[in-house]
Design a protein around this motif. Structure first.
Motif, PDB file in Angstrom:
ATOM      1  N   GLY A 222      53.493  19.512  63.956  1.00  0.00           N
ATOM      2  CA  GLY A 222      52.539  20.292  64.522  1.00  0.00           C
ATOM      3  C   GLY A 222      51.300  20.512  63.422  1.00  0.00           C
ATOM      4  N   ASP A 223      50.333  21.436  63.912  1.00  0.00           N
ATOM      5  CA  ASP A 223      49.157  21.846  62.952  1.00  0.00           C
ATOM      6  C   ASP A 223      49.681  23.069  62.506  1.00  0.00           C
ATOM      7  N   PHE A 224      50.277  22.932  60.991  1.00  0.00           N
ATOM      8  CA  PHE A 224      50.618  24.123  60.305  1.00  0.00           C
ATOM      9  C   PHE A 224      49.779  24.966  59.663  1.00  0.00           C
ATOM     10  N   ASN A 225      48.393  24.634  59.642  1.00  0.00           N
ATOM     11  CA  ASN A 225      47.492  25.483  59.119  1.00  0.00           C
ATOM     12  C   ASN A 225      47.574  25.918  57.768  1.00  0.00           C
ATOM     13  N   THR A 226      48.145  24.733  56.991  1.00  0.00           N
ATOM     14  CA  THR A 226      48.533  25.043  55.479  1.00  0.00           C
ATOM     15  C   THR A 226      47.371  24.907  54.607  1.00  0.00           C
ATOM     16  N   TRP A 227      46.237  25.877  54.775  1.00  0.00           N
ATOM     17  CA  TRP A 227      45.146  25.522  53.772  1.00  0.00           C
ATOM     18  C   TRP A 227      45.179  26.552  52.790  1.00  0.00           C
ATOM     19  N   THR A 228      46.360  26.751  52.314  1.00  0.00           N
ATOM     20  CA  THR A 228      46.282  27.573  51.015  1.00  0.00           C
ATOM     21  C   THR A 228      47.684  27.248  50.284  1.00  0.00           C
ATOM     22  N   ASN A 229      47.680  27.335  49.051  1.00  0.00           N
ATOM     23  CA  ASN A 229      48.764  26.854  48.314  1.00  0.00           C
ATOM     24  C   ASN A 229      50.040  27.742  48.759  1.00  0.00           C
ATOM     25  N   LYS A 230      49.892  29.136  48.852  1.00  0.00           N
ATOM     26  CA  LYS A 230      50.853  30.063  49.246  1.00  0.00           C
ATOM     27  C   LYS A 230      51.463  29.735  50.812  1.00  0.00           C
ATOM     28  N   ARG A 231      50.685  29.326  51.680  1.00  0.00           N
ATOM     29  CA  ARG A 231      51.100  28.915  52.869  1.00  0.00           C
ATOM     30  C   ARG A 231      52.120  27.418  52.920  1.00  0.00           C
ATOM     31  N   LEU A 232      51.706  26.531  51.877  1.00  0.00           N
ATOM     32  CA  LEU A 232      52.396  25.455  51.788  1.00  0.00           C
ATOM     33  C   LEU A 232      53.691  25.679  51.011  1.00  0.00           C
ATOM     34  N   ASP A 233      53.669  26.504  50.017  1.00  0.00           N
ATOM     35  CA  ASP A 233      54.942  26.821  49.212  1.00  0.00           C
ATOM     36  C   ASP A 233      55.958  27.605  50.259  1.00  0.00           C
ATOM     37  N   GLN A 234      55.395  28.408  51.249  1.00  0.00           N
ATOM     38  CA  GLN A 234      56.280  29.166  52.080  1.00  0.00           C
ATOM     39  C   GLN A 234      56.923  27.976  52.967  1.00  0.00           C
ATOM     40  N   LEU A 235      55.844  27.139  53.617  1.00  0.00           N
ATOM     41  CA  LEU A 235      56.472  26.174  54.375  1.00  0.00           C
ATOM     42  C   LEU A 235      57.682  25.476  53.921  1.00  0.00           C
ATOM     43  N   HIS A 236      57.491  24.925  52.583  1.00  0.00           N
ATOM     44  CA  HIS A 236      58.457  24.329  51.844  1.00  0.00           C
ATOM     45  C   HIS A 236      59.640  25.081  51.461  1.00  0.00           C
ATOM     46  N   LEU A 237      59.621  26.277  51.326  1.00  0.00           N
ATOM     47  CA  LEU A 237      60.709  26.985  51.049  1.00  0.00           C
ATOM     48  C   LEU A 237      61.569  27.050  52.147  1.00  0.00           C
ATOM     49  N   MET A 238      60.975  27.359  53.482  1.00  0.00           N
ATOM     50  CA  MET A 238      61.792  27.737  54.586  1.00  0.00           C
ATOM     51  C   MET A 238      62.241  26.342  55.147  1.00  0.00           C
ATOM     52  N   THR A 239      61.825  25.443  54.995  1.00  0.00           N
ATOM     53  CA  THR A 239      62.248  24.115  55.765  1.00  0.00           C
ATOM     54  C   THR A 239      63.115  23.516  55.093  1.00  0.00           C
ATOM     55  N   THR A 240      63.268  23.753  53.610  1.00  0.00           N
ATOM     56  CA  THR A 240      64.265  23.191  52.651  1.00  0.00           C
ATOM     57  C   THR A 240      65.481  24.124  53.054  1.00  0.00           C
ATOM     58  N   SER A 241      65.383  25.324  53.617  1.00  0.00           N
ATOM     59  CA  SER A 241      66.448  26.415  53.587  1.00  0.00           C
ATOM     60  C   SER A 241      67.333  25.852  54.878  1.00  0.00           C
ATOM     61  N   VAL A 242      66.687  24.894  55.888  1.00  0.00           N
ATOM     62  CA  VAL A 242      67.482  24.157  56.777  1.00  0.00           C
ATOM     63  C   VAL A 242      67.465  22.831  56.927  1.00  0.00           C
ATOM     64  N   GLU A 243      67.277  22.420  55.350  1.00  0.00           N
ATOM     65  CA  GLU A 243      67.587  20.953  55.165  1.00  0.00           C
ATOM     66  C   GLU A 243      66.555  19.854  55.867  1.00  0.00           C
ATOM     67  N   LEU A 244      65.380  20.391  56.168  1.00  0.00           N
ATOM     68  CA  LEU A 244      64.378  19.511  56.763  1.00  0.00           C
ATOM     69  C   LEU A 244      63.698  18.810  55.591  1.00  0.00           C
ATOM     70  N   GLN A 245      63.506  17.552  55.987  1.00  0.00           N
ATOM     71  CA  GLN A 245      62.783  16.644  55.156  1.00  0.00           C
ATOM     72  C   GLN A 245      61.324  16.345  55.523  1.00  0.00           C
ATOM     73  N   LYS A 246      60.424  16.464  54.541  1.00  0.00           N
ATOM     74  CA  LYS A 246      59.079  16.212  54.792  1.00  0.00           C
ATOM     75  C   LYS A 246      58.735  14.536  55.130  1.00  0.00           C
ATOM     76  N   SER A 247      57.861  14.128  55.846  1.00  0.00           N
ATOM     77  CA  SER A 247      57.718  12.918  56.352  1.00  0.00           C
ATOM     78  C   SER A 247      56.965  12.506  55.137  1.00  0.00           C
ATOM     79  N   VAL A 248      56.993  11.261  54.732  1.00  0.00           N
ATOM     80  CA  VAL A 248      56.436  10.319  53.858  1.00  0.00           C
ATOM     81  C   VAL A 248      55.648   9.297  54.445  1.00  0.00           C
ATOM     82  N   TYR A 249      54.377   9.233  54.061  1.00  0.00           N
ATOM     83  CA  TYR A 249      53.329   8.521  55.021  1.00  0.00           C
ATOM     84  C   TYR A 249      52.616   7.456  54.169  1.00  0.00           C
ATOM     85  N   GLN A 250      53.039   6.081  54.744  1.00  0.00           N
ATOM     86  CA  GLN A 250      52.509   4.967  54.460  1.00  0.00           C
ATOM     87  C   GLN A 250      50.745   5.105  54.169  1.00  0.00           C
TER      88      GLN A 250
END
Length: 295
Positions: free
Chosen positions: A221-249
């Protein structure tokens, strides 16, 4: 900065110019082209259409309802904020995405005649959470596929400043790559806040549902992660349920303040490829990704 300010200006102009034409329901509506087996009506709460509920989401998962139609073992997904189809060429762009991908995950989709006609032409099953409507045209996140979902549920939260609901749509699909259903979360995250409290609240609702799902997951989706705090929170919570971030070619995702706004996370599958590409049909660039089973 220019992106965020232009968004605020565009929304403010829209609000003032169309005041009186808006309809924001007390309970956001869910529109769908399909019916769950055994449901009394298309918008039945018993069909798994749940408002802001974690403990009962989903309310209607039964593997006996799975038909022979399922997503292929290797499937592709397109994630795109379509900007209410305001820009030229959106139909051409979306047609190409539909023809080349098995799942379509849209944010800011306007349920117009042209959009519904396009989905009918391609025989897609689709579901939309209506955040609000303008001139009786529903706006919100929309997920579509040639395969009907087993169940869906919705969650919403209201922007504290603009008072527009932001929505999350969770859909469950039969997938040939797994005995368990595939959970697909389509998210348009809350945007204009000073801190991350409301952002975290919206994210926690979906993460709680993912935590209860014993199977593969895609969260896009559109996560509106336009601040580092939002990005950090998204990373923390996705990691808690073992979600991996896509790697883009190829990575030309729309950014604000140097941070990408759109993303795809996954679990219980392998990413085969993923890329974004530039378009003039929206203020966001689409992401396309392909996944397959782990073994």
């Amino acid at each position: 900065m220019n992106y965020s300010f232009s968004r605020i200006a565009a929304i403010s102009t829209l609000v003032f110019s169309l005041s009186g034409c808006f309809d924001i329901a007390d309970i956001p509506k869910l529109h769908t082209s399909w019916k769950v087996a055994g449901a009394a009506s298309e918008n039945s709460e018993q069909a798994g259409f749940i408002t802001d509920s974690v403990t009962t989401c989903p309310a209607f998962i039964d593997n006996s309802t799975i038909t022979s139609d399922e997503l292929p073992a290797e499937f592709s997904i397109a994630d795109w904020n379509i900007y209410k189809q305001e820009d030229d060429n959106w139909r051409r762009e979306l047609t190409a995405l539909i023809e080349e991908n098995d799942l379509i995950v849209l944010q800011e989709a306007k349920l117009s005649f042209l959009l519904t006609q396009l989905m009918q032409q391609h025989q897609l099953s689709w579901t939309q959470v209506e955040a609000f409507s303008v001139y009786n045209q529903s706006m919100g996140v929309l997920t579509a596929s040639s395969v009907a979902p087993i169940s869906v549920c919705k969650q919403t939260i209201t922007e504290p400043w603009l008072r527009f609901p932001k929505s999350s749509l969770i859909s469950y699909y039969p997938w040939a790559g797994s005995d368990a259903s595939l959970l697909v979360a389509n998210m348009h995250m809350i945007n204009f806040t000073l801190g991350v409290d409301e952002f975290t609240q919206q994210l926690e609702g979906v993460i709680a549902v993912i935590r209860e799902h014993d199977g593969p997951v895609i969260m896009a989706g559109d996560f509106n992660t336009w601040t580092n705090k939002r990005l950090d929170q998204l990373h923390l919570m996705t990691t808690s349920v073992e979600l991996q971030k896509s790697v883009y070619q190829q990575d030309v995702r729309r950014t604000a303040f140097g941070n990408p706004l759109d993303d795809i996370y996954y679990r219980g599958m392998q990413q085969l490829n993923a890329s974004s590409y530039e378009t003039d049909a929206s203020d966001h660039n689409p992401i396309v990704a392909r996944f397959g089973p782990l073994f």
